[in-house]
Design a protein around this motif. Structure first.
Motif, PDB file in Angstrom:
ATOM      1  N   PHE A   1     -16.390  60.771 -52.163  1.00  0.00           N
ATOM      2  CA  PHE A   1     -15.737  60.669 -53.433  1.00  0.00           C
ATOM      3  C   PHE A   1     -14.666  59.719 -53.009  1.00  0.00           C
ATOM      4  O   PHE A   1     -13.799  60.126 -52.334  1.00  0.00           O
ATOM      5  CB  PHE A   1     -15.460  61.937 -54.188  1.00  0.00           C
ATOM      6  N   ILE A   2     -14.562  58.625 -53.583  1.00  0.00           N
ATOM      7  CA  ILE A   2     -13.591  57.562 -53.430  1.00  0.00           C
ATOM      8  C   ILE A   2     -12.850  56.925 -54.697  1.00  0.00           C
ATOM      9  O   ILE A   2     -13.585  56.653 -55.744  1.00  0.00           O
ATOM     10  CB  ILE A   2     -14.095  56.577 -52.653  1.00  0.00           C
ATOM     11  N   ALA A   3     -11.668  57.156 -54.784  1.00  0.00           N
ATOM     12  CA  ALA A   3     -10.860  56.839 -55.872  1.00  0.00           C
ATOM     13  C   ALA A   3      -9.940  55.924 -55.638  1.00  0.00           C
ATOM     14  O   ALA A   3      -9.016  56.102 -54.859  1.00  0.00           O
ATOM     15  CB  ALA A   3     -10.022  58.177 -56.481  1.00  0.00           C
TER      16      ALA A   3
ATOM     17  N   CYS B   1     -14.709  62.784 -46.862  1.00  0.00           N
ATOM     18  CA  CYS B   1     -15.412  63.566 -48.326  1.00  0.00           C
ATOM     19  C   CYS B   1     -14.862  63.272 -49.492  1.00  0.00           C
ATOM     20  O   CYS B   1     -15.265  62.920 -50.373  1.00  0.00           O
ATOM     21  CB  CYS B   1     -15.041  65.167 -48.219  1.00  0.00           C
ATOM     22  N   LEU B   2     -13.207  62.929 -49.397  1.00  0.00           N
ATOM     23  CA  LEU B   2     -12.453  62.516 -50.576  1.00  0.00           C
ATOM     24  C   LEU B   2     -11.384  61.428 -50.104  1.00  0.00           C
ATOM     25  O   LEU B   2     -10.743  61.846 -49.055  1.00  0.00           O
ATOM     26  CB  LEU B   2     -11.853  63.625 -51.273  1.00  0.00           C
TER      27      LEU B   2
ATOM     28  N   VAL C   1      -5.607  59.777 -47.512  1.00  0.00           N
ATOM     29  CA  VAL C   1      -4.979  59.127 -48.479  1.00  0.00           C
ATOM     30  C   VAL C   1      -4.433  57.799 -47.938  1.00  0.00           C
ATOM     31  O   VAL C   1      -3.922  57.786 -46.679  1.00  0.00           O
ATOM     32  CB  VAL C   1      -3.646  59.995 -48.764  1.00  0.00           C
ATOM     33  N   PHE C   2      -4.735  56.614 -48.689  1.00  0.00           N
ATOM     34  CA  PHE C   2      -4.339  55.314 -48.278  1.00  0.00           C
ATOM     35  C   PHE C   2      -3.181  54.610 -49.162  1.00  0.00           C
ATOM     36  O   PHE C   2      -2.862  55.191 -50.279  1.00  0.00           O
ATOM     37  CB  PHE C   2      -5.499  54.369 -48.193  1.00  0.00           C
ATOM     38  N   ASP C   3      -2.579  53.697 -48.900  1.00  0.00           N
ATOM     39  CA  ASP C   3      -1.545  53.097 -49.487  1.00  0.00           C
ATOM     40  C   ASP C   3      -0.105  53.960 -49.744  1.00  0.00           C
ATOM     41  O   ASP C   3      -0.139  55.047 -49.321  1.00  0.00           O
ATOM     42  CB  ASP C   3      -2.110  52.863 -51.097  1.00  0.00           C
ATOM     43  N   ASN C   4       0.762  53.087 -50.264  1.00  0.00           N
ATOM     44  CA  ASN C   4       2.180  53.647 -49.974  1.00  0.00           C
ATOM     45  C   ASN C   4       2.384  54.628 -51.646  1.00  0.00           C
ATOM     46  O   ASN C   4       1.938  54.482 -52.537  1.00  0.00           O
ATOM     47  CB  ASN C   4       3.187  52.622 -50.118  1.00  0.00           C
TER      48      ASN C   4
ATOM     49  N   MET D   1      -2.816  60.937 -43.872  1.00  0.00           N
ATOM     50  CA  MET D   1      -2.158  59.780 -44.768  1.00  0.00           C
ATOM     51  C   MET D   1      -1.829  58.747 -43.882  1.00  0.00           C
ATOM     52  O   MET D   1      -1.299  58.995 -42.794  1.00  0.00           O
ATOM     53  CB  MET D   1      -0.935  60.539 -45.381  1.00  0.00           C
ATOM     54  N   ASP D   2      -2.442  57.493 -44.361  1.00  0.00           N
ATOM     55  CA  ASP D   2      -2.219  56.178 -43.500  1.00  0.00           C
ATOM     56  C   ASP D   2      -1.734  55.099 -44.266  1.00  0.00           C
ATOM     57  O   ASP D   2      -2.381  54.679 -45.106  1.00  0.00           O
ATOM     58  CB  ASP D   2      -3.495  55.822 -42.875  1.00  0.00           C
ATOM     59  N   THR D   3      -0.361  54.935 -44.115  1.00  0.00           N
ATOM     60  CA  THR D   3       0.409  54.062 -45.206  1.00  0.00           C
ATOM     61  C   THR D   3       1.487  53.517 -44.227  1.00  0.00           C
ATOM     62  O   THR D   3       2.006  53.737 -43.124  1.00  0.00           O
ATOM     63  CB  THR D   3       1.153  54.978 -46.426  1.00  0.00           C
TER      64      THR D   3
END
Length: 992
Positions: free
Chosen positions: A893-895, A914-915, A944-947, A966-968
């Protein structure tokens, strides 16, 4: 004593080391061995036969002179020397005759015969300066005759005079330097000697810490082994002179290269002076250098029966001089008897003067730079392809001219002379060679300067067209004996019915105008004189001027490069190009005109592509290029290959039986392609394949019978929301949408691809019966899925619903935060997706709203995952995913939004993460998952991507490589009330 057979590790034992001598009555010979510690300890032998049963070590400061003795060595025995003189000695059956120890300064070997030795002289890891003199001796070894490995050495002299060295399996000379800070000067001098081997390279010098100085005089060198070199040298610099030598039977004679030092490369140079030598029966290359040249003189040598004779690969520095003078090159065969690979920088000039080239084959002289003078040479090579050839990749020199005047070319026929000079008359990217004035014979005063007539007295044609000229049917056929070049402001006209027969590898190049006036009843034909000796083709380059060419009812066959058109001013109608080794037609789109229309082309049985359209290095997106009523068949790659960022229309064409795709499109920087009313069938792999950035329209076409059973593996490019392909109203060779779906390859079949519209479609190739459904109908012939352009609910049924077409839930507005279409999955529904299908949400997704019944989404086959769910909503309404089970996906699932909620949901068995959450803002986002379970993720549980600031509550994650990542660039992650188990890494945070 020595502790190893190679005599490199010694240990002294006072009781056994002393030199000893006994007389063996059985052998009637003296037996010796041990350390000679002083000159006085050296005995006088009454017999001239001595057996060495222990290695003889001659200690420091001992002066030893041996005369008239025959040494017989037992296994692994030898003589270790510091300073030594051997005279009138025979040595037999040993391993290493002389082992030179550190500190030695001079070894003299005079009138010595060594037979059946494993090796003769060895100095390993040598420290100190050394002079080795070998005079009037005959040395025969099984392996390496002289092996010197230097370490801390300033000078090394090896002088071989009036001697013979033979080896049955190994090298004769090996100088292999260990790493050292200071450069060693190595002097290798050979005079009046004979060398032969049947094994490895004859002289092998591999010493990047040395400068080589070598002089070879009046000696003979030969080998009986393929693939080996007489003199192979890799060093910091090389200065080599050779006079009056004979080199015979090897793969290469001289292979000289310099080490790639980082410091001042101009210090590491190659100098050659090779005079009055004979090179014969050399398979590969007689003289080959790689590196920075200094002074090169190659003169008065004979090169007979070789491959390449001279190959100079020159580094990017100017050199002092390079002269090839008064040599004879006879009966050699190579694609460059003399091959000069000059640099792309520097302007040092090579001089080829007064050489004789006779009976050579293939290419006599090839070179890459215009800085070369070729004069007063004699070329008599009737079986050569070219006397002079400019090599490719010389664009930086376009427009330059090489002076090759005052040479004798073996003929006074100017057309023949021109034919054997390969320059910009063959390839316009090359520079020009001028050969006028030329010698009419082997007499330097016989200077001639005739211009070739375009048409000769016997009716043959060729050469330059500098004024208007017409070839008539009445004098046809014409034999073309040299390249035809139509100059600017000149016009060459071919009347209807004219036939031109080209000799091999010739061409027509047009800078002016080319008028071909064939008719349906009387075609103009351009073909080879001999069917299996192809000519080059037609190249129209007059687009820079105002000359307009006309080509109509023309048949071109058996070429190397077909018909190339650079001038978009050319009128083209009813032309055939068949059996080209490359493309049938190549059109280079340029900005001279805004609209081009070519009609009734026939491109078939070509080695590459039938018709290629390429963009010159200028913007062309506003140019309209039309191909009308073409037949493109049985080509070895593509039928039509579009590499132009123009608007291309293909209409009423038959594209059949091509080995790759019928149509290949690569429009990286814009452009549109429209294919209409055409038949695309029986192409071995794909009907249409490519990369598009603006628009592809396929309309009213018959598309059928392709091996890969699809519109094209890349028929739609990588997914872009804004890009769509219109392929509606075509006949696909099938009757139902389910079968057609197996042929096309767009978003509905693979969510990594852009959307491809193929509904409505025809069910017959006469375009009479149409299926007038729409792409946004959920059920098309039982193929469920497709566009969702209005609110739609997938109900709960007794049986699972199979999704054959990926769902695309559209936004109803181009603006953000406006309502979009809503896709609702009814609580308790079971939905199974085929491979790579899934759901893409621009609008809103609602799953199990207001109910606790589980909605299941899974793959049709547990071994073949479906794509997953992607939400990139432009609506201000939240998507809700409650009480859902998402199993066996590729992407989970990508949001790409914060506007979703997920509760009491299970996501499991994803091939990736997965998410994945990629919020579109950098504010504070809180996701309370209320017992959602995430498990069995091959990569990451929650990524989790982006800031921004992300709060994750009430989630259970287990069995993942990383549970939460988390990669930001910057941000804050809070995880509360969650259960994280059985992950290689629980939480991983990286700020770039």
């Amino acid at each position: 004593m020595f502790l190893d057979p190679s005599m490199t590790f010694a240990q002294h034992f006072s009781t056994v080391d002393d030199f000893q001598i006994t007389f063996d009555t059985d052998f009637n010979a003296y037996v010796i061995g041990g350390v000679i510690k002083s000159s006085s300890s050296l005995p006088t032998f009454e017999s001239d036969i001595v057996i060495v049963n222990r290695t003889v070590i001659i200690d420091y400061s001992v002066d030893v002179h041996l005369f008239g003795i025959t040494f017989n060595f037992t296994a692994n025995r030898g003589i270790i020397v510091i300073e030594f003189k051997l005279t009138n000695i025979d040595m037999k059956d040993g391993d290493i005759g002389l082992y030179v120890h550190n500190g030695a300064s001079k070894i003299d070997v005079i009138n010595v015969t060594a037979g059946q030795m494993e090796g003769f002289i060895t100095a390993i890891d040598f420290h100190g300066n050394l002079e080795l003199n070998l005079n009037d001796s005959i040395i025969s070894t099984k392996n390496i005759a002289v092996n010197v490995e230097i370490n801390k050495t300033e000078t090394l002299y090896i002088n071989i005079d009036n001697s013979e060295l033979y080896s049955s399996t190994g090298k004769l000379i090996l100088s292999d330097a260990a790493s050292t800070e200071n450069l060693t000067d190595i002097h290798l001098n050979v005079n009046n000697s004979v060398f032969a081997t049947a094994g490895e390279n004859l002289f092998e010098i591999n010493t990047c810490s040395s400068k080589i100085h070598s002089k070879m005089i009046s000696s003979s060198f030969s080998m009986d082994n393929d693939g080996k070199t007489i003199f192979s040298c890799l060093a910091s610099s090389v200065d080599l002179a050779g006079f009056l030598n004979k080199f015979d039977k090897s793969d290469k004679v001289f292979f000289v290269s310099f080490c790639d030092q980082q410091k001042n490369k101009q210090d590491f140079v190659i100098g050659l002076n090779l005079t009055n030598n004979r090179f014969e029966n050399i398979d590969s290359t007689a003289i080959e250098t790689h590196g920075q040249l200094k002074d090169i003189v190659i003169q008065k040598n004979y090169f007979v029966g070789n491959g390449e004779c001279i190959k100079l690969s020159i580094a990017d520095f100017d050199f002092s001089s390079l002269t090839i003078y008064q040599n004879v090159f006879s009966n050699n065969t190579a694609d460059g008897i003399v091959k000069l690979l000059q640099p792309r920088s520097g302007n040092s000039t090579i001089n080829l003067v007064k050489n004789i080239f006779e009976n050579n084959q293939d290419i006599v002289i090839s070179f890459t730079s215009p800085y070369i003078n070729i004069y007063q040479n004699f070329f008599e090579n009737k079986d050569s392809a070219y006397n002079l050839k400019v090599e490719s990749d010389t664009n930086s020199y376009t427009g330059r001219v090489v002076n090759a005047s005052q040479n004798y070319w073996g003929t006074n026929d100017v057309n023949v002379i021109e034919k054997r000079i390969y320059d910009n008359n063959y390839d316009n990217t090359l520079f020009e060679i001028t050969f006028r004035p030329y010698l009419g014979s082997q007499n330097y005063s016989d200077i001639q300067n005739e211009e070739a007539a375009f048409i000769s007295s016997n009716g043959d044609i060729g050469g330059i067209v500098s004024a208007n000229f017409t070839l008539t049917k009445g004098s046809s056929p014409y034999v073309v004996v040299s390249n035809i070049v139509v100059k600017e402001n000149a016009v060459l006209t071919l009347e209807a019915g004219v036939v031109l027969l080209f000799k091999e590898d010739l061409s027509i190049t047009v800078y002016g105008a080319f008028i071909v006036l064939g008719t349906p009843d009387e075609l103009v034909q351009l073909k080879p004189e001999v069917i299996d000796k192809p000519w080059r083709g037609v190249d129209i380059k007059s687009y820079r001027g105002n000359n307009n060419s006309t080509l109509q009812y023309l048949a071109v066959t058996n070429t190397m490069s077909g018909i190339q058109i650079w001038s978009m001013n050319t009128f083209i109608h009813n032309i055939t190009s068949q059996s080209s080794a490359t493309n049938g037609f190549t059109f280079y789109v340029n900005s001279n005109v805004t609209e081009v229309a070519i009609s009734e082309l026939n491109a078939s049985n070509n080695g590459k592509t039938g018709i290629q359209i390429a963009t010159e290095d200028i913007p062309s997106s506003e140019i309209l290029f039309k191909i009308l009523k073409c037949t493109v068949s049985e080509n070895n790659e593509y039928g039509i290959d579009i590499k132009a960022n123009a608007s291309v229309i293909i209409s009423e064409c038959n594209v059949e039986g091509n080995a790759e795709s019928g149509i290949y499109v690569y429009q990286e920087s814009g452009g549109r392609t429209n294919v209409s009313t055409s038949k695309i069938s029986r192409n071995v792999k794909y009907a249409i394949k490519g990369y598009f950035t603006e628009e592809l329209v396929v309309d009213s076409c018959v598309i059928s019978d392709h091996s890969f059973r699809r519109f094209g593996k890349y028929c739609a490019p990588k997914f872009e929301e804004s890009f769509e392909i219109n392929a509606t109203f075509n006949y696909w060779g099938q009757q139902s949408a389910m079968d057609i779906l197996d042929l096309v390859c767009g978003f509905e079949k693979d969510m990594d691809r852009s959307f491809l519209h193929y509904i409505p479609f025809y069910t017959d190739n006469n375009f009479n019966q149409v299926v007038s459904l729409a792409q946004d109908e959920f059920d098309v012939h039982g193929a469920f899925g497709g566009d969702v352009t209005k609110n739609f609910t997938i109900p709960k049924l007794r049986s699972p619903i199979i999704i054959s077409r990926a769902l695309f839930v559209r936004a109803t507005s181009m603006f953000y935060f406006r309502p979009g279409s809503v896709l609702t999955l009814e609580a308790g529904a079971v939905i199974r997706f085929k491979e790579n299908r899934g759901i893409y949400i621009q609008g809103v997704l609602k799953i199990s709203t207001g109910s606790r019944r589980l909605t299941v989404m899974d793959s049709v086959n547990e071994n073949v995952p479906w794509y997953g769910i992607v939400i990139k909503s432009t609506s201000d309404e939240y998507s809700t995913i409650n009480y859902a089970q998402i199993n066996n996906t590729m992407q989970g699932f990508i949001a790409f939004t914060n506007r979703f909620e997920m509760k009491h949901t299970h996501i499991t068995n994803s091939r990736a993460s997965c998410l994945s959450i990629k919020p579109e803002n950098t504010g504070v986002t809180t996701h309370d998952f209320e017992g959602t379970s995430i498990s069995n993720c091959k990569e990451i549980g929650i990524s989790v991507f982006d800031n921004g600031e992300i709060n994750v509550y009430n989630v259970n994650i287990h069995n993942a490589s990383v549970c939460i990542k988390m990669d930001t660039y910057y941000g804050h992650l809070t995880v509360k009330s969650s259960n994280i188990t059985n992950c290689s890494t629980a939480v991983y945070v990286r700020f770039e």
